[in-house]
Enzyme design. Structure first.
Site, PDB file in Angstrom:
ATOM      1  N   HIS A 133       0.837  -1.211   0.000  1.00  0.00           N
ATOM      2  CA  HIS A 133       0.000   0.000   0.000  1.00  0.00           C
ATOM      3  C   HIS A 133       0.863   1.248   0.000  1.00  0.00           C
ATOM      4  O   HIS A 133       2.066   1.224   0.310  1.00  0.00           O
ATOM      5  CB  HIS A 133      -0.950   0.002   1.204  1.00  0.00           C
ATOM      6  CG  HIS A 133      -0.274   0.141   2.541  1.00  0.00           C
ATOM      7  ND1 HIS A 133       0.112   1.340   3.070  1.00  0.00           N
ATOM      8  CD2 HIS A 133       0.072  -0.802   3.448  1.00  0.00           C
ATOM      9  CE1 HIS A 133       0.657   1.160   4.256  1.00  0.00           C
ATOM     10  NE2 HIS A 133       0.655  -0.150   4.508  1.00  0.00           N
ATOM     11  N   CYS A 188       3.722  -4.567   6.435  1.00  0.00           N
ATOM     12  CA  CYS A 188       3.284  -4.345   5.062  1.00  0.00           C
ATOM     13  C   CYS A 188       4.461  -3.951   4.174  1.00  0.00           C
ATOM     14  O   CYS A 188       5.566  -3.648   4.641  1.00  0.00           O
ATOM     15  CB  CYS A 188       2.236  -3.234   5.018  1.00  0.00           C
ATOM     16  SG  CYS A 188       0.683  -3.696   5.816  1.00  0.00           S
TER      17      CYS A 188
END
Length: 414
Positions: free
Chosen positions: A343, A361
């Site tokens: 992301h 992430c």
């Protein structure tokens, strides 16, 4: 004397003439009787008895009909399961035909195996319906032998299991996309092989693949290597009326048509802190990244994009009321069940390419996050290497995180 003698000679001559004529006549009659084939000739000593010989030869035998019979299901059987085979006997199986019709007289599609004397329906029969089986075998002189038998299928049971496909018709997905089937209740192990047999996958071009049971309620399918770009996939799940539990039956059948898109592979190195993006084998972009910090490391392994959201909110406060966070996120692409995503992270752009600061992430810039989001498909592959933690199988669609030999062990048909 001379006169008397002459007279006697003349009488004697006439007598010999009459004997000769009689002999010729008798000979002619015998020849005529023999040539005529007459079955009565009393003067030959036969009286009125029929002759035992005839020039017509022995009479031809009557043609024998091939015997046929329906052996299963039994005549007038009730509660017959929807996938039951029709078995029959025939003295001339190669020339025997089998037709199955429903209550309206419409022929049911099926496959006839004349070597095994069995007819198999191409699709499940209907619940609670009467069917008629007609078996026909030809015989000599245009004659046939035909037999018919009827049976009635089972009524729809109360114990039926819903079967669903994660993917639907018309979708285009990445080369790492597994086919995913889910069941509304656990499938006992003794039924899983039959369930697999009823789920057929056709890929064009053809590619070797297999199903693997992820759990008692979920089964995946993948090829030996990544799907070839542009592959067309059709899978046919025929579980209506199939026993998939003790007293439980499949609810329905389903089919899915989909397509594999171009090949896109993302490779992330913790050593270089970069992502290499390849499309159809060519590098199209190198992206600086920041991975998980030591306390929350990213997982090393092969994953695929599971879902995408252009804008979302990450909220971990329910799991950790003290240290949890609630943050708006752009261009999010999930890669694990545990919450690892690719992301955009504008707050870490100064660290991307050199330092890991995320909660696990793969952080990229806002601009490159949007670019990558616009390029990827669900099922695209991402491999992360060199982190402190290995990806646990089952934490996402980890079908590619194991070897082909290991993957095959999850099938009940291998």
């Amino acid at each position: 004397m001379d006169m008397y003698g002459n007279r006697s000679a003349r009488r004697s001559g006439r007598g010999r003439l009459r004997l000769a004529v009689t002999a010729v006549l008798a000979s002619t009659l015998l020849l005529t009787a023999a040539c005529s084939g007459s079955d009565k000739a009393s003067w030959q000593g036969g009286g009125d008895t029929e002759s035992t010989t005839s020039s017509a030869g022995p009479a031809a035998p009557e043609p024998t009909l091939s015997t046929v019979a329906v052996t299963s299901p039994a005549a007038d059987a009730k509660s017959v399961e929807l996938w039951s085979e029709v078995k029959y006997s025939s003295e001339d199986p190669a020339n025997t035909d089998v037709v199955v019709t429903n209550a309206k007289g419409t022929e049911v599609k099926g496959t006839l195996d004349k070597d095994k004397n069995v007819w198999v329906p191409s699709d499940s029969l209907a619940w609670g319906t009467k069917y008629t089986v007609t078996v026909t075998s030809p015989a000599a002189e245009g004659k046939t032998n035909t037999t018919s038998s009827a049976f009635t299928t089972m009524k729809e049971p109360s114990k039926i299991v819903r079967v669903t496909s994660f993917l639907g018709d018309g979708q285009t997905v990445g080369v790492g996309m597994p086919l995913i089937m889910k069941f509304a209740r656990s499938i006992p192990e003794k039924y899983r092989a039959e369930v697999e047999r009823r789920m057929t996958v056709t890929a064009t071009p053809a590619q070797e693949g297999t199903w693997r049971w992820i759990s008692a309620t979920e089964v995946h399918y993948r090829p030996k290597t990544y799907w070839e770009a542009g592959t067309k996939i059709f899978y046919n799940v025929q579980l209506k009326g199939v026993q998939i539990g003790d007293g439980w039956y499949g609810r329905s059948n389903l089919t899915v048509d989909l397509k594999i898109g171009r090949e896109m592979i993302m490779t992330v190195s913790n050593k270089t802190k970069k992502m290499t993006v390849k499309q159809d084998g060519k590098v199209i972009k190198t992206i600086p990244v920041s991975l998980g910090k030591k306390s929350t490391p990213s997982s090393s392994g092969t994953m695929v994009v599971m879902e995408k959201a252009a804008h979302t909110v990450f909220d971990t406060t329910d799991e950790d009321p003290v240290n949890g966070y609630k943050t708006p996120i752009d261009w999010a692409q999930r890669i694990t069940y545990s919450g690892q995503f690719i992301h955009a992270a504008p707050w870490s752009e100064g660290k991307q390419g050199n330092t890991n600061v995320s909660h696990g992430c793969v952080n990229v810039s806002e601009a490159l996050g949007e670019w990558l989001f616009g390029k990827t498909l669900m099922g695209d592959v991402i491999t992360v290497t060199g982190t402190e933690e290995k990806l646990k199988n089952g934490n996402g669609w980890t079908d590619w995180n194991m070897s082909w030999e290991e993957y095959k062990k999850g099938s009940y048909l291998n």
